[in-house]
Motif scaffolding. Structure first.
Motif, PDB file in Angstrom:
ATOM      1  N   GLU A 111       0.825  -1.202   0.000  1.00 23.67           N
ATOM      2  CA  GLU A 111       0.000   0.000   0.000  1.00 23.67           C
ATOM      3  C   GLU A 111       0.862   1.255   0.000  1.00 23.67           C
ATOM      4  OE1 GLU A 111      -3.128   0.216   2.865  1.00 23.67           O
ATOM      5  OE2 GLU A 111      -3.368  -1.962   2.840  1.00 23.67           O
ATOM      6  N   ILE A 112       0.323   2.334  -0.528  1.00 22.13           N
ATOM      7  CA  ILE A 112       1.060   3.598  -0.622  1.00 22.13           C
ATOM      8  C   ILE A 112       1.447   4.111   0.763  1.00 22.13           C
ATOM      9  CG2 ILE A 112      -0.955   5.115  -0.674  1.00 22.13           C
ATOM     10  CD1 ILE A 112       2.086   5.567  -2.914  1.00 22.13           C
ATOM     11  N   GLY A 113       0.581   3.905   1.767  1.00 18.34           N
ATOM     12  CA  GLY A 113       0.898   4.338   3.124  1.00 18.34           C
ATOM     13  C   GLY A 113       2.117   3.621   3.673  1.00 18.34           C
ATOM     14  N   ASN A 114       2.241   2.331   3.372  1.00 18.60           N
ATOM     15  CA  ASN A 114       3.404   1.563   3.813  1.00 18.60           C
ATOM     16  C   ASN A 114       4.682   2.047   3.140  1.00 18.60           C
ATOM     17  OD1 ASN A 114       1.777   0.004   5.448  1.00 18.60           O
ATOM     18  ND2 ASN A 114       1.576  -1.653   3.966  1.00 18.60           N
ATOM     19  N   ILE A 115       4.555   2.424   1.876  1.00 15.82           N
ATOM     20  CA  ILE A 115       5.729   2.939   1.151  1.00 15.82           C
ATOM     21  C   ILE A 115       6.206   4.230   1.802  1.00 15.82           C
ATOM     22  CG2 ILE A 115       6.514   3.923  -1.042  1.00 15.82           C
ATOM     23  CD1 ILE A 115       4.638   1.871  -2.428  1.00 15.82           C
ATOM     24  N   TYR A 116       5.286   5.110   2.148  1.00 17.86           N
ATOM     25  CA  TYR A 116       5.671   6.374   2.780  1.00 17.86           C
ATOM     26  C   TYR A 116       6.232   6.159   4.185  1.00 17.86           C
ATOM     27  CZ  TYR A 116       4.117   9.292  -1.026  1.00 17.86           C
ATOM     28  OH  TYR A 116       4.016   9.907  -2.246  1.00 17.86           O
ATOM     29  N   GLU A 117       5.692   5.180   4.906  1.00 21.73           N
ATOM     30  CA  GLU A 117       6.262   4.857   6.222  1.00 21.73           C
ATOM     31  C   GLU A 117       7.692   4.348   6.077  1.00 21.73           C
ATOM     32  OE1 GLU A 117       4.066   2.463   8.940  1.00 21.73           O
ATOM     33  OE2 GLU A 117       2.264   3.685   8.728  1.00 21.73           O
ATOM     34  N   LEU A 118       7.925   3.522   5.074  1.00 28.36           N
ATOM     35  CA  LEU A 118       9.271   3.019   4.806  1.00 28.36           C
ATOM     36  C   LEU A 118      10.209   4.163   4.433  1.00 28.36           C
ATOM     37  CD1 LEU A 118      11.168   0.587   4.501  1.00 28.36           C
ATOM     38  CD2 LEU A 118      10.394   0.402   2.139  1.00 28.36           C
ATOM     39  N   LEU A 119       9.737   5.079   3.599  1.00 28.97           N
ATOM     40  CA  LEU A 119      10.544   6.243   3.227  1.00 28.97           C
ATOM     41  C   LEU A 119      10.843   7.104   4.455  1.00 28.97           C
ATOM     42  CD1 LEU A 119       8.872   7.386  -0.127  1.00 28.97           C
ATOM     43  CD2 LEU A 119      11.138   6.365   0.163  1.00 28.97           C
ATOM     44  N   GLY A 120       9.849   7.322   5.282  1.00 26.14           N
ATOM     45  CA  GLY A 120      10.039   8.128   6.491  1.00 26.14           C
ATOM     46  C   GLY A 120      11.008   7.477   7.458  1.00 26.14           C
ATOM     47  N   THR A 121      10.886   6.175   7.636  1.00 27.14           N
ATOM     48  CA  THR A 121      11.793   5.453   8.534  1.00 27.14           C
ATOM     49  C   THR A 121      13.214   5.475   7.991  1.00 27.14           C
ATOM     50  OG1 THR A 121       9.980   4.014   9.223  1.00 27.14           O
ATOM     51  CG2 THR A 121      12.216   3.245   9.669  1.00 27.14           C
ATOM     52  N   THR A 122      13.364   5.263   6.689  1.00 28.31           N
ATOM     53  CA  THR A 122      14.687   5.303   6.064  1.00 28.31           C
ATOM     54  C   THR A 122      15.294   6.693   6.215  1.00 28.31           C
ATOM     55  OG1 THR A 122      14.014   3.614   4.481  1.00 28.31           O
ATOM     56  CG2 THR A 122      15.965   4.895   3.922  1.00 28.31           C
ATOM     57  N   GLY A 123      14.506   7.728   5.976  1.00 31.23           N
ATOM     58  CA  GLY A 123      14.990   9.099   6.135  1.00 31.23           C
ATOM     59  C   GLY A 123      15.400   9.387   7.569  1.00 31.23           C
ATOM     60  N   SER A 124      14.617   8.899   8.529  1.00 35.23           N
ATOM     61  CA  SER A 124      14.962   9.091   9.943  1.00 35.23           C
ATOM     62  C   SER A 124      16.274   8.408  10.280  1.00 35.23           C
ATOM     63  CB  SER A 124      13.857   8.530  10.845  1.00 35.23           C
ATOM     64  OG  SER A 124      12.699   9.310  10.748  1.00 35.23           O
ATOM     65  N   LEU A 125      16.467   7.200   9.783  1.00 36.21           N
ATOM     66  CA  LEU A 125      17.720   6.484  10.037  1.00 36.21           C
ATOM     67  C   LEU A 125      18.920   7.202   9.420  1.00 36.21           C
ATOM     68  CD1 LEU A 125      16.585   2.778   9.552  1.00 36.21           C
ATOM     69  CD2 LEU A 125      17.274   3.891  11.691  1.00 36.21           C
ATOM     70  N   ILE A 126      18.746   7.720   8.221  1.00 36.67           N
ATOM     71  CA  ILE A 126      19.832   8.455   7.558  1.00 36.67           C
ATOM     72  C   ILE A 126      20.165   9.715   8.347  1.00 36.67           C
ATOM     73  CG2 ILE A 126      20.440   9.808   5.502  1.00 36.67           C
ATOM     74  CD1 ILE A 126      18.869   7.657   3.878  1.00 36.67           C
ATOM     75  N   MET A 127      19.144  10.443   8.785  1.00 30.95           N
ATOM     76  CA  MET A 127      19.398  11.657   9.571  1.00 30.95           C
ATOM     77  C   MET A 127      20.090  11.324  10.888  1.00 30.95           C
ATOM     78  SD  MET A 127      16.087  14.033   8.836  1.00 30.95           S
ATOM     79  CE  MET A 127      16.580  15.184  10.074  1.00 30.95           C
ATOM     80  N   CYS A 128      19.684  10.245  11.522  1.00 29.90           N
ATOM     81  CA  CYS A 128      20.321   9.833  12.776  1.00 29.90           C
ATOM     82  C   CYS A 128      21.774   9.433  12.531  1.00 29.90           C
ATOM     83  CB  CYS A 128      19.561   8.669  13.395  1.00 29.90           C
ATOM     84  SG  CYS A 128      17.921   9.116  13.974  1.00 29.90           S
ATOM     85  N   ALA A 129      22.006   8.715  11.458  1.00 28.67           N
ATOM     86  CA  ALA A 129      23.360   8.259  11.140  1.00 28.67           C
ATOM     87  C   ALA A 129      24.291   9.423  10.826  1.00 28.67           C
ATOM     88  CB  ALA A 129      23.320   7.286   9.966  1.00 28.67           C
ATOM     89  N   SER A 130      23.733  10.556  10.446  1.00 26.41           N
ATOM     90  CA  SER A 130      24.584  11.697  10.087  1.00 26.41           C
ATOM     91  C   SER A 130      25.380  12.230  11.275  1.00 26.41           C
ATOM     92  CB  SER A 130      23.749  12.828   9.472  1.00 26.41           C
ATOM     93  OG  SER A 130      22.936  13.439  10.464  1.00 26.41           O
ATOM     94  N   SER A 131      24.926  11.972  12.494  1.00 22.26           N
ATOM     95  CA  SER A 131      25.664  12.459  13.658  1.00 22.26           C
ATOM     96  C   SER A 131      26.758  11.499  14.117  1.00 22.26           C
ATOM     97  CB  SER A 131      24.705  12.739  14.825  1.00 22.26           C
ATOM     98  OG  SER A 131      24.066  11.551  15.216  1.00 22.26           O
TER      99      SER A 131
END
Length: 97
Positions: free
Chosen positions: A2-22
């Motif tokens: 579902e499209i909602g799951n895709i956006y959750e995956l994108l959001g989670t991936t983005g959060s992990l990338i932002m966290c990893a930046s520190s």
């Protein structure tokens, strides 16, 4: 999927990338035992902003925002702790591998 799951995956991936930046800054600060390049004001303002976003995420019950902000707060808190510990020390040159 579902499209909602895709956006959750994108959001989670983005959060992990932002966290990893520190992580590189945490490693550098720990290795050099110096916080010369870190601004305490920056860290304080960043933590305040993260706390406000986390409070909003908790209100919205948005697990992606909650997860990302808790992890970011943890990593930024570690960096803040290193800043506090090493803020008055002279930097030690990094060893090359």
């Amino acid at each position: 999927m579902e499209i909602g799951n895709i956006y959750e995956l994108l959001g989670t991936t983005g959060s992990l990338i932002m966290c990893a930046s520190s992580i590189p800054q945490i490693i550098k600060t720990y290795r050099t035992k110096s916080a010369d390049s870190l601004s305490g004001s920056y860290l304080a303002i960043l933590i305040m902003g993260m706390l406000l976003i986390l409070s909003y995420a908790l209100y919205r019950k948005d697990i992606v925002f909650i997860f990302g902000n808790v992890l970011s707060l943890l990593l930024t808190g570690i960096l803040g702790g290193l800043w506090y510990r090493y803020r008055f020390r002279i930097s030690v040159p990094e060893r090359s591998k």
